[in-house]
Scaffold this motif. Structure first.
Motif, PDB file in Angstrom:
ATOM      1  N   PRO A  77       0.833  -1.190   0.000  1.00 23.15           N
ATOM      2  CA  PRO A  77       0.000   0.000   0.000  1.00 23.15           C
ATOM      3  C   PRO A  77       0.873   1.247   0.000  1.00 23.15           C
ATOM      4  O   PRO A  77       1.952   1.247   0.592  1.00 23.15           O
ATOM      5  CB  PRO A  77      -0.789  -0.120   1.304  1.00 23.15           C
ATOM      6  CG  PRO A  77      -0.037  -1.071   2.150  1.00 23.15           C
ATOM      7  CD  PRO A  77       0.729  -1.954   1.238  1.00 23.15           C
ATOM      8  N   ASP A  78       0.449   2.254  -0.668  1.00 25.04           N
ATOM      9  CA  ASP A  78       1.255   3.451  -0.798  1.00 25.04           C
ATOM     10  C   ASP A  78       0.400   4.666  -0.467  1.00 25.04           C
ATOM     11  O   ASP A  78      -0.591   4.915  -1.115  1.00 25.04           O
ATOM     12  CB  ASP A  78       1.777   3.536  -2.230  1.00 25.04           C
ATOM     13  CG  ASP A  78       2.926   4.525  -2.310  1.00 25.04           C
ATOM     14  OD1 ASP A  78       3.263   4.921  -3.428  1.00 25.04           O
ATOM     15  OD2 ASP A  78       3.462   4.908  -1.263  1.00 25.04           O
ATOM     16  N   HIS A  79       0.778   5.372   0.548  1.00 21.43           N
ATOM     17  CA  HIS A  79       0.045   6.558   0.950  1.00 21.43           C
ATOM     18  C   HIS A  79       1.072   7.636   1.242  1.00 21.43           C
ATOM     19  O   HIS A  79       1.956   7.452   2.048  1.00 21.43           O
ATOM     20  CB  HIS A  79      -0.778   6.256   2.210  1.00 21.43           C
ATOM     21  CG  HIS A  79      -1.615   7.415   2.668  1.00 21.43           C
ATOM     22  ND1 HIS A  79      -1.075   8.630   2.934  1.00 21.43           N
ATOM     23  CD2 HIS A  79      -2.948   7.527   2.909  1.00 21.43           C
ATOM     24  CE1 HIS A  79      -2.045   9.449   3.318  1.00 21.43           C
ATOM     25  NE2 HIS A  79      -3.183   8.801   3.310  1.00 21.43           N
ATOM     26  N   SER A  80       0.941   8.765   0.578  1.00 24.58           N
ATOM     27  CA  SER A  80       1.880   9.842   0.909  1.00 24.58           C
ATOM     28  C   SER A  80       1.212  11.195   0.839  1.00 24.58           C
ATOM     29  O   SER A  80       0.117  11.314   0.370  1.00 24.58           O
ATOM     30  CB  SER A  80       3.083   9.809  -0.013  1.00 24.58           C
ATOM     31  OG  SER A  80       2.685   9.733  -1.348  1.00 24.58           O
TER      32      SER A  80
ATOM     33  N   TRP B  57       0.383  14.443   8.882  1.00 24.56           N
ATOM     34  CA  TRP B  57       0.792  13.421   7.915  1.00 24.56           C
ATOM     35  C   TRP B  57       1.055  14.069   6.541  1.00 24.56           C
ATOM     36  O   TRP B  57       2.094  13.859   5.913  1.00 24.56           O
ATOM     37  CB  TRP B  57      -0.325  12.368   7.802  1.00 24.56           C
ATOM     38  CG  TRP B  57       0.066  11.122   7.062  1.00 24.56           C
ATOM     39  CD1 TRP B  57       1.062  10.976   6.147  1.00 24.56           C
ATOM     40  CD2 TRP B  57      -0.557   9.839   7.199  1.00 24.56           C
ATOM     41  NE1 TRP B  57       1.104   9.687   5.702  1.00 24.56           N
ATOM     42  CE2 TRP B  57       0.119   8.966   6.325  1.00 24.56           C
ATOM     43  CE3 TRP B  57      -1.621   9.344   7.959  1.00 24.56           C
ATOM     44  CZ2 TRP B  57      -0.241   7.632   6.190  1.00 24.56           C
ATOM     45  CZ3 TRP B  57      -1.969   8.019   7.809  1.00 24.56           C
ATOM     46  CH2 TRP B  57      -1.289   7.168   6.949  1.00 24.56           C
ATOM     47  N   ALA B  61       4.701  14.570   4.467  1.00 25.76           N
ATOM     48  CA  ALA B  61       4.974  14.223   3.065  1.00 25.76           C
ATOM     49  C   ALA B  61       5.434  15.468   2.305  1.00 25.76           C
ATOM     50  O   ALA B  61       6.349  15.409   1.487  1.00 25.76           O
ATOM     51  CB  ALA B  61       3.732  13.623   2.429  1.00 25.76           C
ATOM     52  N   ALA B  76       6.249   9.488   5.915  1.00 25.22           N
ATOM     53  CA  ALA B  76       4.806   9.464   5.639  1.00 25.22           C
ATOM     54  C   ALA B  76       4.411   8.125   5.011  1.00 25.22           C
ATOM     55  O   ALA B  76       3.355   7.572   5.330  1.00 25.22           O
ATOM     56  CB  ALA B  76       4.436  10.623   4.715  1.00 25.22           C
ATOM     57  N   LYS B  77       5.267   7.603   4.141  1.00 20.08           N
ATOM     58  CA  LYS B  77       4.958   6.311   3.503  1.00 20.08           C
ATOM     59  C   LYS B  77       5.084   5.166   4.487  1.00 20.08           C
ATOM     60  O   LYS B  77       4.366   4.168   4.386  1.00 20.08           O
ATOM     61  CB  LYS B  77       5.896   6.079   2.312  1.00 20.08           C
ATOM     62  CG  LYS B  77       5.495   6.899   1.109  1.00 20.08           C
ATOM     63  CD  LYS B  77       6.343   6.566  -0.101  1.00 20.08           C
ATOM     64  CE  LYS B  77       5.995   7.505  -1.246  1.00 20.08           C
ATOM     65  NZ  LYS B  77       6.955   7.440  -2.336  1.00 20.08           N
TER      66      LYS B  77
END
Lengths: 80, 405
Positions: A77-80, B57, B61, B76-77
């Motif tokens: 999963p990738d969240h940034s 958050w 990033a 953040a990742k």
């Protein structure tokens, strides 16, 4: 072409678990060789002989040879 | 309208001067910021973090905050899989700082512990962790004492939203490796473990998120300042090496974005013409003259295919042989190995031996055999360090030959 369920996507050695027993080299000589000290080196990440490799993985007393199959895509999963 | 006077001093280090660290890791002549001092300088955590956790958050990033323990992976990742695993879990303040050439984390613990605690609380709130563990080198007595003092200050003020537990980490290079930290926090033997999915190093259970001290101090600072006033700097330890494999004087400084290697050496009072091991024992050897303009900043270094690791600039006089240096460090790292993987257990001593005998061809063969085969990053780091020493050695030799003909 649909991936064959026998295909091996990626061969991996858990070097922390591996004790250099060496069974894998005898059972899958076309995909694994030994280094100077008797520890396995993977020749082909996508195994040339998937059947042999699976037999070698099953035979490893430390479960240190890990066979990742084609039909198990790893997702991150990738969240940034 | 003028900005509050203290804005310029909102930085990771409490002084613009390099901070000297004694051999036993104590900060000289600098005072720790008490909770009152901290609030005076940065404000109260809740008042700035009144914004929901997800805003922080997003800010994290946006400013491109990366892990300062050496991996420089996006913070953040790193949180995503922990959040996906649901509430609960642990945030670890990793203060093991196993690299002898590094002292920055200890300095932050001894001068701005509340910034570190705020970062840990912010991270815990973002991922929904219920507990914080301070994982700190068993030799770091002063840093542990001051962190405990700060934790007690917060308890008295009722300014801790999570429980915090202190665990002393066995000294050594491998104790700070994240899978070893996770094992240690769980009460298992402190050694690197097999990680099936790097995004989820804690495996199937509750998340255990390991963050370096500086990373958390930065997250604490960002929670106070927001992205616009965030001190986008890097902490660097400039360590002098009096003889191969030995670390002498260490100075910690805060490097501004855009500062070069030459600037860093000048500020630390080091020679401008010297060998530099950038990134510590798993780093890259450089000639300070060739690399004078190199920017000491994680993202820009990555563009040069380099890394500052845990923020280490080790200085070695040019009169010394890079091969001797590489041999001494390889032998040292062989001793630091957790001793679990064949290629590391047998490969590193063989590599040190080959270098000692000037067996360059043998050394290069060994680097090929070792590379990519360790359970953790230690052997790969050493191999890359050795390769860079060999490359720089042959470059300087060929230059000397050019001068002769």
């Amino acid at each position: 072409m649909k991936p064959n369920s026998d295909d091996v996507d990626r061969l991996e050695i858990n070097m922390i678990a591996c004790e250099g027993v060496g069974l894998c080299v005898h059972l899958a000589p076309s995909d694994i060789v030994l280094d100077h000290w008797g520890y396995p080196i993977i020749l082909n990440e996508r195994a040339a002989s998937p059947k042999q490799v699976k037999r070698a993985a099953a035979a490893c007393p430390h479960r240190a040879l890990i066979v990742h199959r084609v039909d198990q895509p790893a997702s991150t999963p990738d969240h940034s | 309208m003028t900005a509050p006077q203290n804005l310029a001093s909102r930085r990771l280090l409490i002084t613009a001067q390099p901070i000297c660290v004694t051999d036993d890791g104590c900060v000289q002549d600098e005072k720790m910021l008490s909770y009152v001092d901290h609030q005076h300088l940065w404000g109260t955590r809740a008042s700035r973090l009144g914004r929901p956790g997800h805003d922080l958050w997003h800010d994290t990033a946006q400013v491109g905050l990366t892990g300062r323990g050496g991996g420089h992976f996006s913070m953040a990742k790193k949180w995503s899989p922990a959040v996906a695993a649901g509430p609960g879990g642990t945030v670890v303040i990793n203060a093991a700082e196993g690299e002898p050439g590094s002292a920055k984390d200890s300095v932050v613990c001894q001068t701005q512990p509340h910034l570190v605690l705020n970062g840990a609380l912010n991270a815990a709130e973002i991922i929904g962790a219920t507990e914080i563990v301070l994982w700190i080198d068993e030799r770091a007595d002063r840093a542990t004492e001051l962190m405990s003092y700060a934790i007690n200050e917060r308890r008295r003020e009722n300014a801790l939203t999570r429980s915090i537990r202190i665990m002393r980490a066995p000294s050594g290079y491998a104790s700070g490796e994240s899978s070893a930290v996770i094992a240690g926090v769980r009460g298992d033997a402190v050694a690197p473990t097999y990680v099936a999915d790097r995004a989820q190093p804690w495996g199937d259970g509750r998340p255990v998120l390991v963050h370096n001290v500086e990373s958390l101090a930065r997250l604490g600072a960002l929670g106070h300042t927001g992205p616009a006033e965030y001190p986008n700097t890097s902490l660097v330890t400039v360590s002098m090496s009096p003889s191969p494999g030995i670390i002498g004087q260490r100075r910690v400084l805060e490097v501004a974005e855009g500062d070069s290697l030459a600037d860093v050496l000048l500020r630390a009072g080091a020679d401008s013409s010297t060998w530099v091991l950038l990134g510590g024992y798993a780093g890259t050897w450089l000639d300070s003259e060739d690399s004078a303009a190199l920017p000491i900043e994680p993202h820009q270094l990555k563009a040069h295919n380099l890394s500052m690791g845990a923020g280490i600039v080790m200085v070695v006089p040019r009169t010394r042989s890079l091969i001797d240096e590489a041999a001494a460090i390889t032998a040292l790292m062989a001793a630091e190995s957790a001793g679990q993987c064949g290629p590391c257990v047998f490969g590193l001593p063989a590599l040190a031996n080959a270098l000692t005998r000037n067996g360059f061809a043998e050394a290069l063969d060994l680097t090929d055999v070792i590379l990519g085969r360790g359970g953790c990053g230690l052997p790969d780091g050493v191999v890359r360090m050795v390769e860079s020493a060999l490359a720089l050695h042959s470059k300087s030799l060929s230059r000397r030959v050019d001068c002769l003909i």
